[in-house]
Design an enzyme around this catalytic site. Structure first.
Site, PDB file in Angstrom:
ATOM      1  N   HIS A  95     -25.273  21.481   0.938  1.00  0.00           N
ATOM      2  CA  HIS A  95     -25.262  21.863  -0.330  1.00  0.00           C
ATOM      3  C   HIS A  95     -24.471  23.080  -0.421  1.00  0.00           C
ATOM      4  CE1 HIS A  95     -27.770  23.649  -4.119  1.00  0.00           C
ATOM      5  NE2 HIS A  95     -27.326  24.714  -3.363  1.00  0.00           N
ATOM      6  N   GLY A 129      -8.016  -4.088 -14.907  1.00  0.00           N
ATOM      7  CA  GLY A 129      -8.653  -4.198 -13.627  1.00  0.00           C
ATOM      8  C   GLY A 129      -8.140  -2.681 -13.064  1.00  0.00           C
ATOM      9  N   VAL A 130      -8.158  -2.734 -11.546  1.00  0.00           N
ATOM     10  CA  VAL A 130      -7.889  -1.622 -10.918  1.00  0.00           C
ATOM     11  C   VAL A 130      -6.614  -0.888 -11.324  1.00  0.00           C
ATOM     12  CG1 VAL A 130      -8.118  -0.301  -8.591  1.00  0.00           C
ATOM     13  CG2 VAL A 130      -9.080  -2.737  -8.867  1.00  0.00           C
ATOM     14  N   CYS A 169       0.901  -1.304  -0.067  1.00  0.00           N
ATOM     15  CA  CYS A 169       0.048  -0.057   0.022  1.00  0.00           C
ATOM     16  C   CYS A 169       0.812   1.231  -0.016  1.00  0.00           C
ATOM     17  CB  CYS A 169      -1.009  -0.020   1.105  1.00  0.00           C
ATOM     18  SG  CYS A 169      -1.680   1.470   1.627  1.00  0.00           S
ATOM     19  N   ARG A 197      -3.594 -10.428  -8.250  1.00  0.00           N
ATOM     20  CA  ARG A 197      -2.593 -10.510  -7.310  1.00  0.00           C
ATOM     21  C   ARG A 197      -2.865 -11.960  -6.493  1.00  0.00           C
ATOM     22  NH1 ARG A 197       0.738  -6.522  -6.308  1.00  0.00           N
ATOM     23  NH2 ARG A 197       1.332  -7.121  -4.141  1.00  0.00           N
TER      24      ARG A 197
HETATM   25  P1  NAI Z   1      -7.627  -6.875 -10.966  1.00  0.00           P
HETATM   26  O1  NAI Z   1      -8.287  -8.070 -10.362  1.00  0.00           O
HETATM   27  O2  NAI Z   1      -8.293  -5.647 -10.295  1.00  0.00           O
HETATM   28  O3  NAI Z   1      -7.999  -6.951 -12.469  1.00  0.00           O
HETATM   29  C1  NAI Z   1      -7.263  -7.912 -13.337  1.00  0.00           C
HETATM   30  C2  NAI Z   1      -7.873  -7.784 -14.816  1.00  0.00           C
HETATM   31  O4  NAI Z   1      -6.904  -8.429 -15.643  1.00  0.00           O
HETATM   32  C3  NAI Z   1      -9.329  -8.336 -14.874  1.00  0.00           C
HETATM   33  O5  NAI Z   1     -10.058  -7.478 -15.523  1.00  0.00           O
HETATM   34  C4  NAI Z   1      -9.121  -9.712 -15.572  1.00  0.00           C
HETATM   35  O6  NAI Z   1     -10.100  -9.998 -16.246  1.00  0.00           O
HETATM   36  C5  NAI Z   1      -7.769  -9.352 -16.328  1.00  0.00           C
HETATM   37  N1  NAI Z   1      -6.823 -10.476 -16.961  1.00  0.00           N
HETATM   38  C6  NAI Z   1      -6.596 -11.460 -16.139  1.00  0.00           C
HETATM   39  N2  NAI Z   1      -5.912 -12.456 -16.911  1.00  0.00           N
HETATM   40  C7  NAI Z   1      -5.523 -11.856 -18.158  1.00  0.00           C
HETATM   41  C8  NAI Z   1      -5.059 -11.969 -19.157  1.00  0.00           C
HETATM   42  N3  NAI Z   1      -4.143 -13.095 -19.398  1.00  0.00           N
HETATM   43  N4  NAI Z   1      -5.036 -11.120 -20.273  1.00  0.00           N
HETATM   44  C9  NAI Z   1      -5.861 -10.367 -20.109  1.00  0.00           C
HETATM   45  N5  NAI Z   1      -6.549  -9.944 -19.274  1.00  0.00           N
HETATM   46  C10 NAI Z   1      -6.456 -10.690 -18.189  1.00  0.00           C
HETATM   47  O7  NAI Z   1      -6.135  -6.865 -10.528  1.00  0.00           O
HETATM   48  P2  NAI Z   1      -5.044  -5.837 -10.867  1.00  0.00           P
HETATM   49  O8  NAI Z   1      -5.413  -4.714 -11.588  1.00  0.00           O
HETATM   50  O9  NAI Z   1      -3.825  -6.312 -10.795  1.00  0.00           O
HETATM   51  O10 NAI Z   1      -5.048  -5.479  -9.087  1.00  0.00           O
HETATM   52  C11 NAI Z   1      -4.492  -6.217  -7.957  1.00  0.00           C
HETATM   53  C12 NAI Z   1      -5.203  -5.999  -6.811  1.00  0.00           C
HETATM   54  O11 NAI Z   1      -4.863  -4.682  -6.235  1.00  0.00           O
HETATM   55  C13 NAI Z   1      -6.806  -5.939  -6.649  1.00  0.00           C
HETATM   56  O12 NAI Z   1      -7.171  -6.692  -5.802  1.00  0.00           O
HETATM   57  C14 NAI Z   1      -7.253  -4.667  -6.623  1.00  0.00           C
HETATM   58  O13 NAI Z   1      -8.131  -4.356  -5.851  1.00  0.00           O
HETATM   59  C15 NAI Z   1      -5.844  -3.936  -5.703  1.00  0.00           C
HETATM   60  N6  NAI Z   1      -5.797  -2.686  -6.085  1.00  0.00           N
HETATM   61  C16 NAI Z   1      -6.594  -1.854  -5.524  1.00  0.00           C
HETATM   62  C17 NAI Z   1      -6.699  -0.322  -5.749  1.00  0.00           C
HETATM   63  C18 NAI Z   1      -7.763   0.615  -5.286  1.00  0.00           C
HETATM   64  O14 NAI Z   1      -8.371   0.163  -4.443  1.00  0.00           O
HETATM   65  N7  NAI Z   1      -7.698   1.707  -5.800  1.00  0.00           N
HETATM   66  C19 NAI Z   1      -5.451   0.203  -6.843  1.00  0.00           C
HETATM   67  C20 NAI Z   1      -4.604  -0.782  -7.274  1.00  0.00           C
HETATM   68  C21 NAI Z   1      -4.777  -2.062  -6.685  1.00  0.00           C
END
Ligand code: NAI
Length: 454
Positions: free
Chosen positions: A440, A183-184, A40, A268
């Protein structure tokens, strides 16, 4: 010396639990293998928000003429932004170290490995030293998933491929950045590099971005970024990473994207290798420590909190889970309500959600009514975003008219969602929400207004 509590990992789950436990009078040890603050603070939430804030200011400057303000030479200095990020991170990490010290928490620099049981309870090894204590709290977090796609691992070794860790220290701005995973992490990084001048291509295997985000809202977000020049390849199956390119299949056709760098952000996985789970018979499922809502594991005296349990993988969940684990250790019954955990995507516009989405409610067979309202109902939103297309969407139980979920895209979404989380946690009826006076002019007024549309 024997500790009351030995914590593996000093991220949000671990450092918060250490503080809470020390405040309650426990003698606490934290073993941290990299840096206090975990992903984080060091390579996740905080560094990305620092970068994104600079990008937002730059975006404002570029579009300031729409608001009657002129800049002739707005520019962004990426290496300055990275240095500023490092300063912010250093300050916060230092703050955690100082707080733990003040609270009398011992910190050992080294990855902790559980050796087994002893007369005191449990034995732990870190940095060549052995420690004993009554209880264990496992907060070892998660690492980026690197699936066996040909060339992926090699690309990370060569520096062409990056995870969330390496991209935050990238000194130069890639002309072409490919992002695998919409994703995120993928979207936040796409947002930053799009703002500072990279051409970004997002390859996502699903037919939508944003994972579990409400589909209508994910589409609005995608349209916003498509207008800003981001290319989205949805339904794209990445087949290999080549030299200066990502190869993929889309609708049965093979193709490739040329790029200077590639970000791998496809989720992750819990970090449990090397923690010594087997020495105490700790139950793992698909690499995650199995916990209940009280953060207890299958072994009495051993608790786990944060990404390592694979449940919600958000820093704020980790923070709360660490707290819940300590409360239960102290005999206070406390539990994590996983239904009302808000999530935010810090793009511009921001996206925030809590509770059910239309899809998740329907897949559970819940009888719900969903309604959306434009944020342009808010005077403040319009004053600041004449061209904005933000909306709020409410998911309401058909029978009791209680709020089960809410998603919003638009300015301040991240700051207003906590109030919605309380409404969802309490399953408030719309009639109860209507009795509250919202300030408001604010954007969140639209939430109250939307409750009258049911
Ligand atoms: P994620 O789970 O949010 O997104 C991963 C994406 O990759 C999904 O849409 C999935 O369908 C796609 N995917 C999986 N395999 C693939 C492939 N071979 N080819 C193309 N697409 C594929 O994971 P992300 O973005 O890596 O984030 C990891 C973690 O970090 C998450 O649990 C997230 O909640 C956390 N995080 C949270 C943040 C926030 O709260 N703002 C900011 C950054 C991360």
């Amino acid at each position: 010396m024997s500790y009351d509590l030995m914590i593996l990992g000093g991220g949000p789950a671990g450092y918060n639990a250490a503080e809470r436990a020390a405040r309650a009078g426990m003698k606490v040890l934290v073993a941290e293998g990299r840096a206090l603050g975990g992903v984080c603070l060091n390579e996740g939430c905080i560094p990305t928000k620092t970068l994104l804030y600079s990008a937002k200011i730059y975006d404002y400057a570029k579009h300031s003429a729409e608001y009657g303000v002129s800049f002739s030479d707005a520019a962004i200095d990426h290496s300055f932004v990275i240095d500023r990020k490092d300063r912010v991170v250093k300050t916060l990490v230092g703050g955690i170290g100082a707080t733990l010290k003040k609270m009398g928490v011992d910190v050992v620099s080294g990855f902790g490995t559980i050796l087994g049981r002893n007369a005191d309870g449990f034995e732990l090894e870190a940095n060549g030293e052995r420690f004993s204590g009554k209880r264990l709290l496992i907060c070892t977090g998660s690492t980026a998933s690197v699936p066996p796609i040909p060339g992926l691992r090699e690309s990370i070794q060569s520096g062409f491929g990056m995870t969330n860790r390496e991209i935050l220290d990238l000194k130069e701005v890639p002309k072409e950045l490919a992002v695998i995973g919409g994703g995120v992490i993928g979207l936040e990084m796409a947002s930053y590099f799009n703002s500072i001048g990279s051409h970004v291509t997002v390859l996502e295997m699903l037919d939508h971005i944003g994972g579990p985000t409400d589909r209508e809202i994910a589409k609005i977000l995608q349209n916003n970024y498509a207008k800003k020049g981001v290319t989205f390849l949805l339904g794209a199956k990445v087949t290999s990473i080549g030299t200066g390119c990502v190869n993929y299949e889309l609708e049965g056709k093979s193709s490739s994207v040329s790029c200077d760098r590639v970000l791998i952000s496809i989720g992750r996985r819990p970090h449990t290798e090397g923690i010594g789970a087997e020495s105490i018979g700790l139950l793992l499922e698909r690499g995650a420590v199995v916990t209940n809502e009280f953060c207890q594991t299958n072994v009495a005296g051993v608790w786990a909190a944060g990404d390592v349990n694979g449940k919600s993988m958000l820093a704020h969940t980790a923070y709360r889970e660490g707290e819940v684990a300590v409360s239960n250790m102290l005999g206070k019954r406390d539990r994590v309500n996983y239904l009302s955990i808000p999530s935010v995507i810090y793009t511009n516009p921001e996206v925030a959600s809590v509770g059910e989405t239309e899809d998740s409610a329907k897949s559970k067979g819940l009888d719900v009514i969903c309604k959306t309202m434009t944020l342009k109902m808010s005077g403040r939103y319009l004053a600041e975003n004449e061209k904005g297309d933000g909306i709020v969407k409410l998911v309401v139980g058909a029978e009791h008219k209680n709020l089960l979920g809410l998603s919003v895209i638009g300015s301040y979404a991240s700051e207003m969602i906590y109030g919605c989380a309380m409404m969802v946690e309490k399953e408030m009826r719309l009639s109860e929400i209507q009795k509250f006076v919202f300030p408001h002019p604010t954007v969140c007024e639209v939430i109250r207004e939307a409750t009258f549309s049911f």
